[in-house]
Structure formats: C-alpha cells, structure tokens
Design an enzyme around this catalytic site. Sequence first.
Site, short mmCIF file in Angstrom:
data_model
loop_
_atom_site.label_atom_id
_atom_site.label_comp_id
_atom_site.label_asym_id
_atom_site.label_seq_id
_atom_site.Cartn_x
_atom_site.Cartn_y
_atom_site.Cartn_z
CB SER A 221 -6.13 16.42 -15.03
OG SER A 221 -6.59 15.12 -15.54
CD GLN B 221 -10.72 18.97 -22.38
OE1 GLN B 221 -11.90 18.97 -22.90
NE2 GLN B 221 -9.77 18.42 -23.23
CG ASP C 251 -5.34 12.96 -23.45
OD1 ASP C 251 -6.29 12.22 -23.37
OD2 ASP C 251 -5.29 13.89 -23.89
#
Length: 409
Positions: free
Chosen positions: A172, A146, A292
């Site tokens: 990621s 992010q 996640d």
Amino acid sequence: MNLHLKSSIVTLQSAISITGSKSETNRLLLLQALYPNLVLENTSNSDDSEVMTKALQSSDTSIDIHHAGTAMRFLTAFFSIQENREVVLTGSTRMKERPIKILVDALRQLGAEISYEENEGFPPIRIKGKKITQNKVSLSANVSSQYISALLLIAPKLENGLELTLEGEITSVPYIKMTLSLLNEIGVETSFAGNVISVKPKLITHNSQLITVESDWSSASYFYSIIALSAIGTKITLSSYKQNSLQGDSILAEIYKNFGVETTFQNNTILLKKTHNSQLITHNLELNNSPDIAQTIAVTCFGLGIGCHLTGLHTLKIKETDRLLALKNELEKLGAAVAISDDSLTLEPSRVIHPNIKIKTYQDHRMAMAFSPLALKTDIIIEEAEVVSKSYPAFWNDLKSIGFAISEF
C-alpha cells in the site's frame, strides 16, 4: 432498504460530480485538528468523514465511530497525544472484531497509554492522552497502510518528530505517499528512504492555508465499470480529478484500458469513453497498492465474461467484511466459478449471468456499489442499499441520472 436495478442502458453522454476523496479528507481533517490554520474545500460527504469530523470536535469521554475503520485507526493515534484527555474509542459489532493491536503496540512503543476495555487486541480501547517524547518505532511493513498513516499524521506534533522503520516488504505504498504528500503540503519536512520514514516536528502557524481535496478515485471505479459494460461510444465525464493524483486508485485509468475504456484528462475532469470491446480471456492483476478497487474489477470481469486472477488482497479480509469471501459468495450466486486464498481471487471466464439475484452487501458499501453495474447486463437486487452512505451518499441518485432504472424492492 433493498433496491431493484432493472436492466438499463446508460445515457450516451453523462456528467457526474463526485465529492472529495474520503482518504484525503480523513487525513486532512486530523491535520486540521492539529493545525487549525488549515481551510479545506471539496471534502468528502461520506459517513466516514462525518464520523471523523464529529469525533474530532467532541468533548465526550466515550466516542462511537460505528463502522468507520479509518477513523478508528487515525483517532487512536490522535487521542494518544491529547494531553490530559481520556477517552474510550468504540464502534459497531464488526468494528470490535477488527484488529487494532499492531497500532496500539506501536503507539505504546512511543510511550502512549492505551488499554483494552473488552478483548485484547480489539476495540473498544481506553486512551489516556499524554506528551510523547520518544521518536523511534518499528512496524511490520505488510500491515494496513492506515496503521502507518495514523503514526505519520501525528508525527509533526511529537516533540522530536518520528523515525518509523518498516520491517519487510512494504504494501500500500501509494497511501503512505499520499499521507507524506499532504504533510509536505502543509509544510512538514519528511523523508522516505529504503524502509525508514522520517517526519520532522512542526509548530502551529497562524497564516491560513487553503487545501482543495481531489475527488475520490475509488468512487470513480464504479463508473469505469459502467462504461466497460456499456456499448461502444458511451461516455461519462467525472469531476474533479488531477492527472498527477496522490490516490493509488488512480491506476484505474491504466487498468481499464484493458476493458476498452479510454480516459482523457480535461481541466480537472476525466472523460471516460468506451472505445472497443475487450479481447481478453483472463486478466492478471497485482493490487497490493490499490486493494479497494478489487471488488469493482472482479465484477467488471464477470460482467464481460472475462476471467481474472487478482493478487495482493490480504488486507481485504479485515475490512467492513471479509471482502474476498463476500465476493466469492455473491459472484457464485450469479453463476460464477470463484476460488479465493488469503490474498487472492481467481474468477473463471464465463458467459452465464443468472437474473434477479439478491446481492447481500454484508454492511459493506463497496459490495453494494461494485455489483450495481451488472444492471447493464441483467436485473439485479441490492440488499441494504443504504450502506453506500459510508463513502458515497449520492450514489443511487447519480446512477438514476445517467439512465439506471432503480426502484425500492
């Protein structure tokens, strides 16, 4: 609100419609604020996306994003380039414990003006928006994606674009590629070669462009778990999904084959079917690109009596809660033997499941949803069940629609 989930059997053939991906929606909402010609369909109805929408539309000098970590990261970058605008970004008590220093340092490298209101390295932060002309920045590659996506999303509005160098092993990757794909979709030129990502500047255009958000694969994970824990022949149809998804969590289709779940893509839907019982004793998975879904997978393995060793989970410690510790605590209440490290979780195979256990959610939506499929094996109580609204407000109603017996406790 505490919910009592009684041992249930899923209706043999069910259909659920899941709203758009929270990850895609939040990226596109920021891009829409930068490029107003974008028209969005099937956006997420999650709390996080509502917070993002309100913040982007707000003219206030102080903006509270509550628990929404994605919004905190993306809006930090967004407000850094809003010339002649000064805002304070704040959030919940937990948000004030979640680090933001890596992103702030990167934005400062580019020339942004950001200061801390309370504790160094943590929200709340004061941002004085300005024109940014510098275009080169370096960032550790193993940080939350992010932070990286926040920089990439504002990059086309920087006068000279952006050249972002990632130092070390990149984690990621799917989330970074999702951001770049969405930039490409709106006409931004990008490249990702080795450890260097380049984004070219893009002017505003006046022709409207419609973008339909794919449904959320993270939300689909709970139904994969439900099918895995159900009888052979049980089916659930989920919409709307693409076979060539931008979302890293679409790896669910491959992972859950090991638990007897077959995925069939049909006209923007996926049909999940339990075809056989798993013969696994222990399952080893590296989840660097899809952390996640770790909670869902761990609970699925526990419900099936299978052990697992999950790695690549270092980002879970800075989520809504320390998810590794939370998983260990709640699985052990149910009778599991669990060991955790800074980036891994190991669950021993066991057929013991204690009934009527209260699952603490720690204000984490994924804890509530990941543990709920265990109602197929035993009665279970989910504390603070309303927390699911963060990403999936209709979750409990959708479970009821497929046969789960749920009552307030």
